[in-house]
Every structure is written in structure tokens, then in C-alpha cells.
Motif scaffolding. Structure first.
Motif, short mmCIF file in Angstrom:
data_model
loop_
_atom_site.label_atom_id
_atom_site.label_comp_id
_atom_site.label_asym_id
_atom_site.label_seq_id
_atom_site.Cartn_x
_atom_site.Cartn_y
_atom_site.Cartn_z
N ALA A 188 0.96 -1.02 -0.07
CA ALA A 188 -0.04 -0.08 -0.01
C ALA A 188 0.94 1.19 0.12
CB ALA A 188 -0.91 0.06 1.27
N LEU A 234 0.49 5.86 2.92
CA LEU A 234 -0.19 5.52 1.65
C LEU A 234 0.27 6.19 0.36
CD1 LEU A 234 -3.99 5.25 2.71
CD2 LEU A 234 -2.38 3.22 2.68
N PHE A 274 -2.83 4.21 -3.82
CA PHE A 274 -3.46 4.01 -2.89
C PHE A 274 -4.25 4.82 -1.75
CE2 PHE A 274 -0.82 0.43 -4.25
CZ PHE A 274 -1.58 -0.32 -5.09
N ARG A 280 -6.70 6.42 -1.66
CA ARG A 280 -8.27 6.23 -1.47
C ARG A 280 -8.48 4.83 -1.24
NH1 ARG A 280 -10.75 6.76 -6.19
NH2 ARG A 280 -12.50 6.82 -5.02
N ALA A 281 -7.78 4.08 -0.52
CA ALA A 281 -7.73 2.80 -0.27
C ALA A 281 -8.72 2.17 0.65
CB ALA A 281 -6.34 2.13 0.12
N HIS A 282 -9.10 3.48 1.68
CA HIS A 282 -9.91 3.20 2.79
C HIS A 282 -11.22 3.69 2.45
CE1 HIS A 282 -6.73 1.56 5.38
NE2 HIS A 282 -5.89 2.71 5.13
N SER A 332 -5.59 -1.24 -9.74
CA SER A 332 -4.81 -1.81 -8.60
C SER A 332 -5.62 -0.85 -7.32
CB SER A 332 -3.48 -1.12 -8.71
OG SER A 332 -3.01 -1.69 -9.73
N LEU A 333 -6.32 0.31 -7.22
CA LEU A 333 -6.71 0.67 -6.07
C LEU A 333 -8.15 -0.12 -6.02
CD1 LEU A 333 -7.51 2.96 -4.29
CD2 LEU A 333 -8.77 4.16 -5.96
N GLU A 334 -8.78 -0.49 -6.86
CA GLU A 334 -9.86 -1.57 -6.50
C GLU A 334 -9.51 -2.77 -5.75
OE1 GLU A 334 -13.28 -0.08 -10.01
OE2 GLU A 334 -11.66 -1.65 -10.44
N MET A 355 -7.00 -3.22 -4.16
CA MET A 355 -6.52 -2.98 -2.65
C MET A 355 -7.54 -2.46 -1.87
SD MET A 355 -3.82 -2.67 -0.73
CE MET A 355 -2.23 -2.42 -1.61
N GLN A 356 -8.75 -1.95 -2.25
CA GLN A 356 -9.95 -1.88 -1.50
C GLN A 356 -10.51 -3.06 -1.22
OE1 GLN A 356 -12.06 0.99 -4.21
NE2 GLN A 356 -11.54 2.78 -2.79
#
Length: 1128
Positions: free
Chosen positions: A686, A782, A786, A788-790, A819-821, A823-824
Motif C-alpha cells: 500500500a 499510503l 492507494f 483512497r484505499a480506505h 490496482s486501487l479497486e 487494494m480496497q
């Protein structure tokens, strides 16, 4: 005078034209409106001007304004008018009815409506006391022509609407008018039916004014519809249901059939005593059912709006008839099954086979009621029709008729009923679910025929070649594959639903010999490379699996079929992401294996070694199993192992199964990552910047995330599924029982407990680390990729917002995730799985979980580190499964801080709301400090209850009535709270009670809110008033409260010797006491009040003037007690 009227009328006409002219500026329009309104309010020339403007020589817009002036005079000046003026206005209005309108076909509908309103307003004020001949005069008007007859019908309809439907009159006037209407109802109905009959006959003669007679007939039917809903059933069924028979005959008249069907629908929907509804069975006689059946069977054709609306009403009539039929047949009124039941069911079947999907869905409750009826379901006609219905369902289950397409006769109807394909898709899913319920009911009646139909359909689909359809249906990503709209897919899909419904019912009703084992064998032998069709095949395998119980040799074939589907790929060499359809096949196979192992573990047990060896082979091979597929297979193995019923053997198996997971989870590398937030972010990647062009299949951090997820999934599978035998004797024999509780309940041990104890420390560390990721220093670590990962994933936002589902071709497109999706999704699954494991641990391990040393400290230091993120489901499972002896040691240390934090959070949130909401700003000065409220209470009570109480009482006067209504549950808790709050300060009690009264002020105009809040106020008052006299002070501040009534209520409440009233009377009395708190709705606050005076009652008998005591008549009472009768 005449000159004044003429001059004023000229100005009014100009003003009306200015208002209605589209080119007029807003300023001039407002000036004209102001002039007209001031004229209506203040001028003494309203009546003559109104009459002159209403003359039929004027334009329609002017005439309408003139009639509005007259209506305004009646509504707002009637009480101040002289009797002579009232009579003169009434005579003028009757003249307008007689000769003030144009012919029925020329007159504008809004003119007729305005004129009828004038007459109704006078009726509401003067009839029956001061206008006893009103009905006679109305009847006389009908002889003057069709226009007058239509106006009379409009008057009678609006009168019924105002008095009965909308109840816009004071209660006394409403009772007077309703009583007289009821008293005269036989004459009114006879009059309306006669008018209807005459005009129908003249219409059918096709005379020169046939259209006029048709218009009158329509108006009469509309008026009848306004009365049929509430009059006594005797008037509807008099003369052997002559009215209903007439309505049935009119179903064949295109111009009148819609209104006739609406009257029939209202009549057949009436409730009441069964013996009063018995005459409704006339609609099943030859004549009525003939016309109904003819109209139903001629239903399909071109889509014309009026015709289609009629078909919907007629279908609803048939459904309402079934309600009456099911209520009467088999009841105490002894109604026989009608001889024409077959014709009636043919009519229902005609709508069930109609092209409109909406009409098909409307008939489903009727079929279900008939198939479930204790008497009717055994009738030969219904049994025969059940088989027909099963055949028809084969067509109805096929999804077709999308509004955007033209490949089905239903499409044209769908464009009328649905706005988009998404709307249709949502409707059809619900429609299909309802069909499933009815299908199961039909299968109980004819199980053998149902299974034969299902078997034939399945065999036909297996033998048929795959048809991908035209260009608009084929898959856009793979040659030869189908889409959701392909003919083969929609047929397989429908057949699968049919098979599931049938098999779920027939297993109870068919003997083993009847079961077609060849059918299951044919499904197992069928192979398809199309993922959508293969998914349907897997469903059929699951549905037919109970057959394999009787042929154990088929069980390995079923398992191999499912194993093959778990590793299904359309193209083994193509490395593009799998399509959603392929993913669904693999998930489908995984869930099917779990379902079979859950429901039939004793039958799978002989195949355990084969199952286990195959799983180990899959795990060690190159087959690209996802973590979900791996843990699904592990979950299935654990379910089967429960059948060992031997603790040592089951524990050894779980130890072997979880060995690699335990080794990985407890490794130094994993421990370092799980205990340190910085190391964790680096471990999962992350903190790295990733571009979409980089490979995501083999990168190290991706593999790390996969390892972590698989460990959690495996833990969840074992903790959730490992269990001891349900039978106590088997559990004892297998070594699962280790003792008994003080209450005598057995204490079990779980074969996975030892491994869970080893895995728990790192699990709690992961939860604590995950909470710490939201701290500012860790959020800053982060990477840009990432950041906006949380945040909530876009797909979940769409679900929360209720946005439409994806398009129909989503199943054939590769599923690309950024990649972001990914990680989320990883963070979400880790968080949820951690709490799922903790929640299930208490339920599965019981004593072995709650006796873990320093468990409360461990959970408090991990799951409760951030009280903003406590998962409700975990907390609920933890509390419900906790044995009572561990409340003090585990629950109290956890829940005490949680409740205290909840109260603090609520206070902070309400401060924000108070700053934003003006009403709360005004109330802010009256709100007590919660700490002052709770002065003198034990801390435990304060922490647990007061936050909830304060929050709920705030909600009482929240501006949203729906939010206020959600406090209904609080009513049930008031007695408990009041008993717990014996030491409340008087100011707090006053604030509690005032908050509820404020809720009534804001929401009391809504009936549901009024009832709930009144009940709440009464409970608080009755429970706390004996201890707090301050509540009486609050009551005395209510506007217009009766002090004597309050004294009387208090006396009954405080005096133990006083006579106690029933609950209903107490509620009524209390509601009258606090009636002054109820505020007006916003839409009513600036409306001019209409005052209708009560008239002397017609029905009150005068009191006798004779004094009975001083009467010289011998009453016989003295003789009864005379000395002559002493001997008695």
C-alpha cells in the motif's frame, strides 16, 4: 347597480385574460391576480358578477372564474348571508344547472366540475335539514336532458367523495349527511341504475345522440363507483345482483367496458360478513361468466392504452372473484363449488398466457390461492388446470420482452409498463420468484405430472444444439459463446428454475421407483463449454443430487463434475482476466459442493478419501484456483469430517489440513507484518506507487495479500464449520464432552480449538494494526496510487444509492479491476473476515473461547481500540453466545466503555445538528445537561441507558416524521426506563415529557405519529406523575386544556380507591387533554379556514314533558310492596 356590475365584470374579464395570457409579464399577472382575489374577499358584488361571468355566452375561462366566485361566496360568506340571499343564490345555481350550460358534448369538463362543486357546497351546508327536497329536485333535473343528467351524477359523486372518502366536513354535518344518504340509498341506487339502463338502451339504438347517452352512462358508472365502495352490500346485491349482471353485460361495450370493470372491481373487493357476500357467486353463473370469459379471451391484440387499462382492471376483477370464491367455498355459509369453475379458470388462464408480463404477474396470487385452498385444490377442474398451468409456466419463466427490443410480443406491452430494461429486469426477477411459489403449490397437487414435464424439458434442452442467437444476442468476446439474451441461455435458465421448484416438492411425494436416475446421468454426461449454460447445468446437478442418495455409485460422478467446473476456463491459453460468467461458474461449483456436503455429509463420507486426495491434487497442481475456491474446498472437507464423530480423528485431520496455514500465519515474516502498521503497509504494497501497465499477477506484494487472505479464509472455514455431533450420546462416545455446567448442560470441546488458540494472537494483532491504519501518520504513508484505499468502493456506493444494475452484457466481458479497486477489496475482506472469525469463535468454541486467558484484554486492545469501527455483527454474536458466568469477566469490561463512548458520540453529533437546525437552536436553551439528568444514578445505568434515552427523546421533535416514527420501539421500554429512573431530577423529568409533547407539536398531524406519540406521552405521565408533580405543571401549559378534566384524570391516577377506567377510555381521555399540543401541517398553516355550521339534529327525540313521579297513572310498583303481599 346594473351599471356597477357591468363595469366590474368588464374589469374582471380583463384581469382574467391577463392572468391566462402566456405573453403577460409576471408583474402584470400578479397585479391581475391580486385584483381578482381582493374582489372575491371584499366586494359586495360577488354574486351578481359571478352569475354574469358564468353566463354560457362568455368564454370558458371567464365562465370558470365566475363559477369560482360563486363557490368562494358559498364557502366563506354563507354563514353571514341572509336567508333570502341564500335562497336566491340557490335558485340561481339551479337555473345554471337547468339552462346555464351548453350541450353535453360541447361543454368543457372543468365547467361541469366547477358547477357541480357549487351545488355540493350548498348541500354540505343545508341538506337535509333546510333543503329536504334536494334529491327530488336532482331527479327532476335529469328529465331536462343529457347535460343536466351528467351534472346530477357529478354532484352525487362529489358529495360522496367529500362526505365519505375525504371527510372534509365537521363530524356533526358529516354524520347528518351520511345518515340521510344511507337512509335514501335504496332510492339513490334505483335512480342511478334506471338512468344507466335508459342511456345504455338509447346508446345501443345508435340514435343521433348516441354519443351523448354514452357520456351520461360513463358519468353514471363513475358515480356508482364512488358509492359501491362504502354502501351496504344489500344495495349492491339487491334484485338478485341486477347491478352486477348489468356491469358484466357492459364488458362487451368498448366505450363503457373500462368504467364497468372498475365498478365490478370495487364491488368484488368488498369485505364483510360471508353471508352478505354470498350473492357475489352470481358472477360465476352462465351469463356473467360468458361475458367475462369472452372479454378475457379477446384480450391480446394491438396495444391501445384504454384497452390495455381495461384488461388490467378485468384481470383484477377475476383475481378479486377468486378471493370471494376461496372465502366462501368451504366456509360456514355452505357455498358449493360453482359449475362454471372451468370457464372461470379458462378466463384466468387467458390472462396468464397474455403477451403482457404485467398481466401474467397479476394472476399469480389467484393461482396460488386456488392451489392452496383446502377444498378447491382437490376439485377435478383445479387438478386438471394445475397441469395446464405447469405447461404455461414453461413459457412464462422464459425471460423475454425487454422494452428496448422487438424479439418478443411482450416488448410492446413492456414499453408501456417499464421505463427501461433495468426496470423490466428488476420486475421479472420478482415475477419469477412469485412464479416459483405458485409452481411449488401446483406440484403438490400433481407431483408426477410436474416431474414428467420437468424431465421432458430437461431432456429436450440436453438434446438441442446451442443457439447463440443473432448478432444482438451473441457474446462480444468469444466466438460461438452465448450472452444472457441468447435463445439457448434463456431456455436453459427457465428450465432450471422450473426443475428446482419441481424437485424441491416432489421428493416428498414420489416413490423411489418413480425417480428417473437416467435423468441425473444425462445431466452428468452433458458437457458444455459455454459458461452461462454450464452454470444452469450445475444448478440441475444440485437439484437432482437427492436422487444420487439412492444410487451411491453416482455420487463420485457428481463430485467429479463439480471438481471439473471449479477449474473451468473458456480458453486455457488466453491469459486475459476471466469474464464474470466464468467466475460465476467456478463460484457456483464451489457453493454446490459446500451445499451438498452440508446437507448430505453422511452420504459423502464414503467418498472422503477420494475427495481429500483430489483436493490435495488440485492444491499442488498448476490449476489456478482462487483463494475463495481453495477455502471452499477446505470448508467442504471440514463439513464431511464432522461425520467422523471421533474427536481424535477429526482433530488430526484438521491439524493436517491447516498445517501449512498455521505455519505461514505464525511465521516470523507474517508476525513482523501483522504487529507493525508500517511493516504491514509495506508487506501488502500500500506504500508503493503502481502503474496500470505493471504486471499484477506475479508481484510479491500481490502474493503477500493472497497469502494473508487465504489464511483468514481458511481460519474462517474451520472455525465456522468444525463441530461436535448433535446427538449427546454420539458426542460422549466420540470424546467431545469434557464435563457439565452447574446447570447440567454438557460442555463440549471443538476439534479446531487448539489451532485457534495458536492463531488468535496474530489475529488480534492484525485487527489492532488495521485500526491503526486510520491514524494520520499511517494514512500519510499510503502511496499516491492507494490514497483512497480506505474509502468505500464505487460498487458499494451504487448499492447504497440504489443505482441500477449493470447492463445485460456484463457477464461476457472480462472483469478488469484497477490496482486501487483490488487494494480496497483486500482491506475490506481482511477487516470483515477478522471479525467474522471472532464472532463465529464464540458460537463454535463456546467454553473453550470464553475461558481463554486475558481474552477481554485482548479484544479490548484490538477490536475495541477504535470504537468508531466496532462491527455490529461481531458484537452481537459475542454477546449472544457468551455463557452467563462470563458476563462479569468479559462483557462488562468491553461494553462499559463502548456505551460510554456511544453517549459521548451522540452528544457530539447532536451539537452539530443543533447548530444546523433552527428548531433545535430554539430549543437548545431548554435542554438539560445529560450529566445533570443522571445525577444520583449508578454509573452502570448511566452508561447503558441514558445515552439511548436522550437520543430517542431528541428524535421526538426531529423535523423528519419518519425519524420520529422510528421511536415507536421506545414506547415498549418506557416502563422499564421509568422504574430505573426513580432518582431523576425534576427538571430532567419535565424535559423528557416536554420533548414528547414537542414531537406531537411537530408531527401530531400525521395519524400514525400521533397515535405513537400519544401512547408514549401517556405511559410517561402515568408512570412518573405519582412521583413528580412537575408533570402537572407541564400539562397546565398545554393550550386550551380543561383544568377540570385534568383534575379528574389525576384523581383517578393518584387515588388507589378511585374507579379505574379501561385502557381505551383512558387513551381517549388523555388524547383530549393533550389535543392542544398537536400542530398543523405546513400545507394547512396558511390556508383560509372554511367554517360549516352544524344544523339542528333531525334525529334527536324530544324529551317528554310529563313528570312521571307526579303522574296519577298506577304503575303497579306500590301494589307490589303493599301489606297484602307480606305473606310472600
Amino acid at each position: 347597480m346594473a351599471e356597477q356590475v357591468a363595469a366590474m365584470c368588464e374589469q374582471l374579464i380583463k384581469a382574467v385574460n391577463v392572468m391566462m395570457d402566456a405573453e403577460t409579464s409576471q408583474i402584470y399577472r400578479l397585479e391581475a391576480l391580486k385584483f381578482c382575489e381582493e374582489f372575491k374577499e371584499t366586494s359586495s358584488l360577488c354574486v351578481p358578477c359571478g352569475l354574469q361571468l358564468a353566463d354560457k355566452a362568455q368564454p370558458a375561462v371567464v365562465r370558470h372564474f365566475g363559477l369560482q366566485i360563486l363557490e368562494h361566496v358559498i364557502k366563506f360568506r354563507w354563514n353571514n348571508m341572509q336567508q333570502q340571499e341564500k335562497v336566491q343564490l340557490k335558485e340561481c345555481a339551479m337555473q345554471l344547472l337547468s339552462n346555464g350550460t351548453r350541450t353535453i358534448l360541447e361543454e368543457e369538463s372543468h365547467i361541469k366540475d366547477a358547477l357541480s362543486r357549487i351545488i355540493v357546497e350548498m348541500i354540505k351546508r343545508e341538506w337535509p335539514q333546510n333543503w329536504p327536497d334536494m334529491l327530488t329536485e336532482m331527479e327532476a333535473l335529469t328529465s331536462q336532458g343529457e347535460a343536466q343528467t351528467e351534472l346530477v351524477m357529478l354532484i352525487l359523486l362529489r358529495l360522496a367523495e367529500d362526505v365519505i372518502t375525504f371527510q372534509t366536513l365537521p363530524s356533526q354535518r358529516r354524520r347528518d349527511i351520511q345518515h340521510m344518504l344511507t337512509q335514501k340509498m335504496e332510492n339513490i341506487f334505483t335512480f342511478m341504475i334506471a338512468i344507466l339502463h335508459i342511456n345504455i338502451e338509447d346508446y345501443r339504438k345508435q340514435v343521433s345522440v348516441a354519443r351523448a347517452h354514452c357520456r351520461v352512462a360513463v358519468a353514471t358508472l363513475n358515480t356508482l363507483a364512488g358509492y359501491i365502495d362504502w354502501v351496504s352490500l344489500v344495495h349492491i346485491t339487491f334484485r338478485n345482483c341486477h347491478l352486477l349482471e348489468m356491469l358484466c353485460l357492459l364488458l362487451s361495450e368498448p366505450e363503457l367496458q373500462l368504467e364497468a370493470a372498475e365498478c365490478l372491481l370495487i364491488a368484488m373487493s368488498r369485505k364483510g360478513k360471508l353471508d352478505e357476500r354470498k350473492p357475489f357467486m352470481l358472477l360465476f353463473d352462465d351469463v356473467a361468466i360468458h361475458y367475462i370469459l369472452s372479454a378475457a379471451q379477446s384480450a391480446d391484440g394491438l396495444v391501445v392504452e384504454r384497452r390495455y387499462i381495461f384488461l388490467k382492471r378485468l384481470c383484477q376483477v377475476l383475481c378479486a372473484m377468486s378471493v370471494q370464491l376461496c372465502s366462501l367455498v368451504g366456509s360456514d355459509v355452505e357455498v358449493e363449488i360453482p359449475a362454471n369453475l372451468s370457464k372461470y379458470m379458462e378466463a384466468i388462464l387467458a390472462f396468464t398466457t397474455h403477451s403482457s408480463q404485467f398481466l401474467k404477474s397479476t394472476t399469480l396470487p389467484t393461482w396460488g390461492a386456488l392451489f392452496r385452498h383446502e377444498t378447491l385444490s382437490k376439485d377435478a377442474v383445479v387438478v386438471e388446470m394445475a397441469t395446464k398451468y405447469l405447461r404455461v409456466s414453461m413459457t412464462n419463466l422464459v425471460k423475454g420482452g425487454f422494452p428496448s427490443r422487438d424479439d418478443n410480443p411482450s416488448c410492446e406491452y413492456s414499453r408501456v409498463d417499464f421505463d427501461s430494461d433495468e426496470d423490466f429486469n428488476s420486475f421479472f426477477n420478482s415475477f419469477r420468484a412469485q412464479q416459483g411459489v405458485v409452481l411449488r403449490s401446483a406440484c403438490r397437487i400433481v407431483p408426477l405430472e410436474a416431474f414428467q414435464i420437468a424431465a421432458e424439458w430437461l431432456q429436450y434442452q440436453i438434446a438441442s444444439p446451442v443457439d447463440a442467437g443473432d448478432v444482438t444476442c451473441k457474446s462480444k468476446t468469444a466466438e460461438g459463446l452465448c450472452s444472457l439474451l441468447s435463445p439457448s441461455v434463456v431456455q436453459w435458465d427457465a428450465m432450471t428454475v422450473f426443475m428446482e421448484c419441481v424437485v424441491s416438492q416432489i421428493l416428498k411425494n414420489l416413490e423411489e421407483e418413480v425417480m428417473n436416475m437416467e435423468l441425473l446421468q444425462a445431466v452428468l454426461n452433458y458437457d458444455s463449454k459455454d459458461p452461462l449454460i454450464l452454470s444452469c447445468v450445475l444448478t440441475n446437478v444440485s437439484a437432482l443430487f437427492p436422487f444420487a442418495i439412492h444410487r451411491p455409485q453416482l455420487i463420485p460422478q457428481v463430485l467429479y463434475k463439480l471438481f471439473k467446473a471449479i477449474t473451468f476456463e473458456v480458453n486455457q491459453e488466453n491469459k486475459v482476466p476471466r469474464t464474470r460468467a466464468v467466475k460465476n461458474v467456478r463460484r457456483h461449483a464451489s457453493s454446490s459442493i459446500i451445499k451438498i456436503c452440508r446437507d448430505y455429509p453422511q452420504f459423502i463420507l464414503p467418498c472422503f478419501d477420494m475427495f481429500y486426495n483430489h483436493v490435495k491434487k488440485l492444491f499442488s497442481s498448476e490449476a489456478s484456483l482462487t483463494h475463495m475456491e481453495k477455502f471452499s474446498l477446505m470448508e467442504a472437507l471440514v463439513l464431511i469430517s464432522n461425520q467422523f464423530k471421533d474427536f481424535a480423528k477429526q482433530k488430526a485431520f484438521i491439524d493436517e489440513l491447516m498445517a501449512s496455514v498455521v505455519a505461514d500465519w505464525t511465521s516470523d515474516e507474517m508476525r513482523h507484518a501483522l504487529w507493525d502498521p508500517v511493516a504491514f503497509l509495506s508487506f501488502v504494497g500500500a506504500d508503493q506507487v503502481v502503474t496500470e501497465s505493471q504486471s499484477t499477477d506475479t508481484d510479491t506484494v500481490g502474493l503477500n495479500r493472497g497469502r494473508l487472505c487465504f489464511c483468514l479464509y481458511a481460519m474462517l472455514a474451520v472455525v465456522k464449520r468444525a463441530h461436535w455431533p448433535a446427538d449427546l450420546e454420539e458426542a460422549k462416545a466420540g470424546g467431545f464432552v469434557v464435563g457439565y455446567s452447574p446447570a447440567g448442560a454438557p460442555i463440549y470441546r471443538n476439534p479446531c480449538a487448539a489451532q485457534f488458540h495458536v492463531l488468535l494472537p496474530n489475529l488480534l494483532a492484525l485487527i489492532r494494526t488495521h485500526h491503526s491504519l486510520f491514524m494520520p501518520e499511517n494514512m500519510s504513508r499510503l502511496s499516491e496510487t492507494f490514497s483512497r484505499a480506505h474509502e468505500v468502493m464505487d460498487a458499494e456506493k451504487n448499492v447504497v444509492l440504489g443505482l441500477s444494475q449493470h447492463s445485460l452484457d456484463i457477464y461476457v466481458s472480462p472483469v478488469y479491476r484497477s490496482s486501487l479497486e483490488r487494494m480496497q477489496g483486500f482491506f475490506t475482506s481482511v477487516y470483515e473476515n477478522c471479525f467474522q472469525i471472532l464472532g463465529n469463535a464464540g458460537l463454535s468454541l463456546q467454553q473453550e473461547f470464553y475461558t481463554i486467558e486475558r481474552l477481554a484484554e485482548g479484544i479490548a486492545g484490538s477490536a475495541f481500540v477504535s470504537l468508531d469501527h466496532v462491527v455490529r455483527l461481531f458484537l452481537r454474536q459475542l454477546v449472544l453466545s457468551c455463557p452467563q458466568e462470563y458476563y462479569e469477566s468479559l462483557l462488562c469490561p468491553l461494553l462499559g466503555p463502548l456505551f460510554a463512548y456511544m453517549m459521548q458520540r451522540l452528544n457530539v453529533r447532536w451539537q452539530v445538528i443543533n447548530q444546523r437546525t433552527s428548531i433545535n437552536n430554539a430549543l437548545n436553551s431548554d435542554i438539560c445537561d445529560p450529566h445533570e439528568i443522571t445525577l444520583g444514578l449508578p454509573n452502570s445505568v448511566v452508561e447503558i441507558s441514558m445515552g439511548l434515552v436522550v437520543y430517542i427523546l431528541y428524535m421526538q421533535f426531529h423535523l423528519d416524521s419518519g425519524t420520529s416514527l422510528t421511536t415507536k420501539a421506545f414506547v415498549l421500554a418506557v416502563k422499564t426506563i421509568s422504574s430505573a429512573c426513580g432518582n431523576l431530577l425534576p427538571e430532567a423529568v419535565s424535559w423528557f415529557y416536554t420533548s414528547v409533547l414537542r414531537g406531537l407539536q411537530v408531527h401530531g398531524q400525521h395519524e400514525v405519529c400521533n397515535s405513537t406519540l400519544c401512547q408514549l406521552a401517556m405511559l410517561i405521565y402515568e408512570n412518573l406523575r405519582p412521583r413528580y408533580i412537575e408533570l402537572r405543571t407541564v400539562m397546565t401549559q398545554i393550550p386550551n386544556i380543561s383544568a377540570d378534566a385534568l383534575d379528574q384524570y389525576d384523581k383517578r391516577l393518584m387515588d388507589p380507591k378511585a374507579q379505574k377506567l379501561g385502557e381505551k377510555k383512558r387513551k381517549d381521555q388523555f388524547k383530549k387533554l393533550i389535543a392542544g399540543t398537536v400542530g398543523k401541517a405546513l400545507c394547512q398553516q396558511f390556508r383560509k379556514e372554511v367554517h360549516i355550521r352544524n344544523l339542528p339534529s333531525l334525529f334527536k327525540k324530544p324529551k317528554p314533558d310529563k313528570d312521571l313521579v307526579q303522574s296519577s297513572e298506577a304503575l303497579g310498583l306500590a301494589a307490589l310492596f303493599s301489606p297484602e303481599h307480606d305473606a310472600l
